[in-house]
Design a protein around this motif. Structure first.
Motif, mmCIF file in Angstrom:
data_model
loop_
_atom_site.group_PDB
_atom_site.id
_atom_site.type_symbol
_atom_site.label_atom_id
_atom_site.label_comp_id
_atom_site.label_asym_id
_atom_site.label_seq_id
_atom_site.Cartn_x
_atom_site.Cartn_y
_atom_site.Cartn_z
ATOM 1 N N LEU A 129 12.471 48.957 14.930
ATOM 2 C CA LEU A 129 12.398 47.512 14.722
ATOM 3 C C LEU A 129 11.030 47.227 14.145
ATOM 4 C CD1 LEU A 129 13.536 44.600 16.985
ATOM 5 C CD2 LEU A 129 11.177 44.661 16.179
ATOM 6 N N ILE A 130 11.000 46.491 13.026
ATOM 7 C CA ILE A 130 9.730 46.110 12.421
ATOM 8 C C ILE A 130 9.673 44.592 12.302
ATOM 9 C CG2 ILE A 130 9.391 48.288 11.211
ATOM 10 C CD1 ILE A 130 10.481 47.023 8.682
ATOM 11 N N ARG B 14 -2.495 47.421 11.944
ATOM 12 C CA ARG B 14 -3.837 47.685 12.450
ATOM 13 C C ARG B 14 -3.812 47.834 13.978
ATOM 14 N NH1 ARG B 14 -3.715 48.478 7.905
ATOM 15 N NH2 ARG B 14 -4.939 47.541 6.211
ATOM 16 N N ASN B 15 -2.838 48.526 14.449
ATOM 17 C CA ASN B 15 -2.656 48.786 15.874
ATOM 18 C C ASN B 15 -2.296 50.264 15.994
ATOM 19 O OD1 ASN B 15 -0.620 49.231 18.140
ATOM 20 N ND2 ASN B 15 -1.464 47.258 18.745
ATOM 21 N N TYR B 16 -3.041 51.001 16.802
ATOM 22 C CA TYR B 16 -2.863 52.452 16.844
ATOM 23 C C TYR B 16 -1.475 52.862 17.330
ATOM 24 C CZ TYR B 16 -7.862 52.944 15.959
ATOM 25 O OH TYR B 16 -9.108 52.888 15.385
ATOM 26 N N ALA B 17 -0.958 52.188 18.341
ATOM 27 C CA ALA B 17 0.362 52.537 18.863
ATOM 28 C C ALA B 17 1.437 52.288 17.820
ATOM 29 C CB ALA B 17 0.659 51.750 20.135
ATOM 30 N N ALA B 18 1.366 51.131 17.140
ATOM 31 C CA ALA B 18 2.328 50.812 16.087
ATOM 32 C C ALA B 18 2.200 51.803 14.931
ATOM 33 C CB ALA B 18 2.121 49.385 15.595
ATOM 34 N N ARG B 19 0.975 52.147 14.576
ATOM 35 C CA ARG B 19 0.750 53.128 13.510
ATOM 36 C C ARG B 19 1.375 54.473 13.865
ATOM 37 N NH1 ARG B 19 -4.797 56.100 13.518
ATOM 38 N NH2 ARG B 19 -3.656 56.923 15.317
ATOM 39 N N TYR C 159 12.865 42.019 11.873
ATOM 40 C CA TYR C 159 12.696 40.978 12.888
ATOM 41 C C TYR C 159 11.720 39.909 12.394
ATOM 42 C CZ TYR C 159 11.747 39.055 17.598
ATOM 43 O OH TYR C 159 11.603 38.234 18.703
ATOM 44 N N HIS C 160 12.157 38.658 12.401
ATOM 45 C CA HIS C 160 11.268 37.543 12.073
ATOM 46 C C HIS C 160 10.502 37.124 13.319
ATOM 47 C CE1 HIS C 160 13.464 35.901 8.230
ATOM 48 N NE2 HIS C 160 12.796 37.006 8.014
ATOM 49 N N SER C 161 9.184 37.179 13.247
ATOM 50 C CA SER C 161 8.338 36.794 14.386
ATOM 51 C C SER C 161 7.424 35.631 13.992
ATOM 52 C CB SER C 161 7.495 37.986 14.847
ATOM 53 O OG SER C 161 6.601 38.376 13.817
ATOM 54 N N ASN C 162 6.697 35.109 14.976
ATOM 55 C CA ASN C 162 5.740 34.023 14.745
ATOM 56 C C ASN C 162 6.357 32.852 13.987
ATOM 57 O OD1 ASN C 162 3.779 35.568 16.004
ATOM 58 N ND2 ASN C 162 2.988 36.409 14.096
ATOM 59 N N THR C 163 7.569 32.499 14.376
ATOM 60 C CA THR C 163 8.267 31.406 13.690
ATOM 61 C C THR C 163 8.060 30.075 14.407
ATOM 62 O OG1 THR C 163 10.283 31.860 14.944
ATOM 63 C CG2 THR C 163 10.042 32.964 12.822
ATOM 64 N N MET D 69 15.033 47.282 26.052
ATOM 65 C CA MET D 69 14.457 47.404 24.715
ATOM 66 C C MET D 69 12.930 47.364 24.758
ATOM 67 S SD MET D 69 16.690 45.245 21.915
ATOM 68 C CE MET D 69 15.681 45.900 20.559
ATOM 69 N N PHE D 70 12.313 48.193 23.914
ATOM 70 C CA PHE D 70 10.855 48.203 23.842
ATOM 71 C C PHE D 70 10.321 46.892 23.277
ATOM 72 C CE2 PHE D 70 12.119 52.730 23.426
ATOM 73 C CZ PHE D 70 11.658 53.144 24.666
ATOM 74 N N LEU D 71 11.176 46.118 22.623
ATOM 75 C CA LEU D 71 10.798 44.789 22.157
ATOM 76 C C LEU D 71 10.340 43.920 23.323
ATOM 77 C CD1 LEU D 71 10.730 42.587 19.909
ATOM 78 C CD2 LEU D 71 13.127 42.134 20.457
ATOM 79 N N PHE D 72 10.892 44.161 24.503
ATOM 80 C CA PHE D 72 10.532 43.386 25.682
ATOM 81 C C PHE D 72 9.383 44.022 26.461
ATOM 82 C CE2 PHE D 72 15.364 42.781 25.596
ATOM 83 C CZ PHE D 72 15.280 41.801 24.621
ATOM 84 N N THR D 73 9.362 45.347 26.522
ATOM 85 C CA THR D 73 8.352 46.026 27.335
ATOM 86 C C THR D 73 7.034 46.245 26.595
ATOM 87 O OG1 THR D 73 9.220 48.211 26.701
ATOM 88 C CG2 THR D 73 10.141 47.190 28.681
ATOM 89 N N ARG D 74 7.085 46.244 25.248
ATOM 90 C CA ARG D 74 5.863 46.414 24.447
ATOM 91 C C ARG D 74 5.860 45.363 23.336
ATOM 92 N NH1 ARG D 74 4.435 52.713 23.739
ATOM 93 N NH2 ARG D 74 2.374 51.770 23.787
ATOM 94 N N ALA D 75 6.009 44.136 23.769
ATOM 95 C CA ALA D 75 6.309 43.019 22.866
ATOM 96 C C ALA D 75 5.252 42.783 21.797
ATOM 97 C CB ALA D 75 6.511 41.749 23.691
ATOM 98 N N ARG D 76 4.004 43.120 22.035
ATOM 99 C CA ARG D 76 2.965 42.774 21.055
ATOM 100 C C ARG D 76 2.894 43.739 19.871
ATOM 101 N NH1 ARG D 76 -2.545 44.444 21.822
ATOM 102 N NH2 ARG D 76 -2.771 46.264 23.175
ATOM 103 N N LEU D 77 3.642 44.838 19.932
ATOM 104 C CA LEU D 77 3.627 45.791 18.824
ATOM 105 C C LEU D 77 4.559 45.338 17.703
ATOM 106 C CD1 LEU D 77 3.615 49.246 20.670
ATOM 107 C CD2 LEU D 77 1.676 47.859 19.909
ATOM 108 N N SER D 78 4.166 45.608 16.476
ATOM 109 C CA SER D 78 4.952 45.172 15.318
ATOM 110 C C SER D 78 5.862 46.267 14.772
ATOM 111 C CB SER D 78 4.020 44.681 14.206
ATOM 112 O OG SER D 78 3.146 45.725 13.800
#
Length: 217
Positions: free
Chosen positions: A61-62, A95-100, A115-119, A190-199
Motif C-alpha cells: 500500500l502506498i 524520507r522515512n527509513y522504515a518506509a524506505r 491510497y489517498h491520504s491527507n484529504t 492491516m499494517f495501515l492501522f498498526t503503522r499508520a504514519r508510514l507511507s
C-alpha cells in the motif's frame, strides 16, 4: 466476452502470480512526474530494523495526496487521476527509513494499493492499483535543492534514500474508505492501522484480495 467485476479481480491476481503485466497503458512508457506526495516524517534506525519481522508477500500500500499542498514551493499533489495520466511515475520523496526499507523489498510486478491520504474535501481510502515497474534505485530528488523533500544530509556518493517506478493498473469505480477498511473484520490486522504514519506498507495477499472485492461490489 466482457469481464465481470469479480472475474476482473481474479484476473488481476492471476497475472500477478504469473508475473505478467496487467497495465492498461499498453507499451512501455518512460514519462515520469516531477514530484509526488508522500509522507516524509523521519523514523529512527530502530524502527527501520523492525521491518524484518513483517512478512513480504509481494503486495503493498502506498500513500499519495489527492489535494494540492505546497512543499518548498512545489505542489506535491499526485492523485490516482494524475497517476493514470502519467502511466509510469517515479515514486520519490520517501524520507522515512522504515518506509524506505519496505520500498527496497519491492520486486518488479508487485501490486500496490493506491491510497489517498491527507484529504480534506474527500475521505481517505484506497482508490486504485499500481504495479512496480522498476525496483529501488537512488532518489535523485534528495540532492535537488528545489525539490519538495530535499535532504541536505544525503550524500550523492552514498545515497540514503531510494525510489521505485510504479505503473498505473486501474482506478476503482468507487472509493474504499478508511472507515470501510476499519469495519472489515478480516482487515483488522492491516499494517495501515498498526503503522499508520508510514507511507509505504506491506499488505497480505488475503487483505489485497479482500479490498479488491470491496472495490468491485
Amino acid at each position: 466476452m466482457p469481464q465481470t467485476r469479480a472475474s476482473r479481480a481474479k484476473s488481476l491476481l492471476a497475472k500477478k502470480e504469473k508475473g505478467e503485466g496487467s497495465t492498461k497503458s499498453g507499451g512501455k512508457i518512460e514519462k515520469v512526474s516531477k514530484s509526488k506526495s508522500k509522507s516524509s516524517t523521519k523514523a529512527s534506525a530502530s524502527e527501520a530494523k523492525s521491518n524484518g519481522d513483517i512478512p513480504n508477500e509481494g503486495y503493498w500500500l502506498i500513500k499519495a495526496e489527492s489535494e494540492s499542498r505546497i512543499e518548498n514551493g512545489v505542489d506535491v499533489k499526485f492523485s490516482i487521476d494524475d497517476m493514470q495520466n502519467e502511466k509510469v511515475a517515479e515514486w520519490d520523496g520517501i524520507r522515512n527509513y522504515a518506509a524506505r526499507n519496505f520500498m527496497r523489498q519491492m520486486k518488479k510486478g508487485d501490486l500496490c494499493l493506491y491510497y489517498h491520504s491527507n484529504t480534506k474535501k474527500t475521505r481517505p481510502g484506497v482508490v486504485g492499483v499500481v504495479k512496480v515497474h522498476t525496483e529501488a534505485f537512488p532518489d535523485h530528488t534528495a540532492f535537488d535543492k528545489k525539490a519538495p523533500y530535499f535532504d541536505p544530509k544525503s550524500d550523492p556518493d552514498n545515497p540514503r534514500w531510494d525510489m521505485v517506478k510504479v505503473e498505473f493498473v486501474r482506478k476503482f469505480e468507487s472509493l474504499v474508505t478508511l472507515d470501510d477498511l476499519k469495519a472489515a473484520s478480516d482487515l483488522k490486522d492491516m499494517f495501515l492501522f498498526t503503522r499508520a504514519r508510514l507511507s509505504v506498507l506491506p499488505v497480505r495477499k488475503s487483505e489485497f484480495e479482500s479490498i479488491l472485492a470491496m472495490a468491485d461490489k
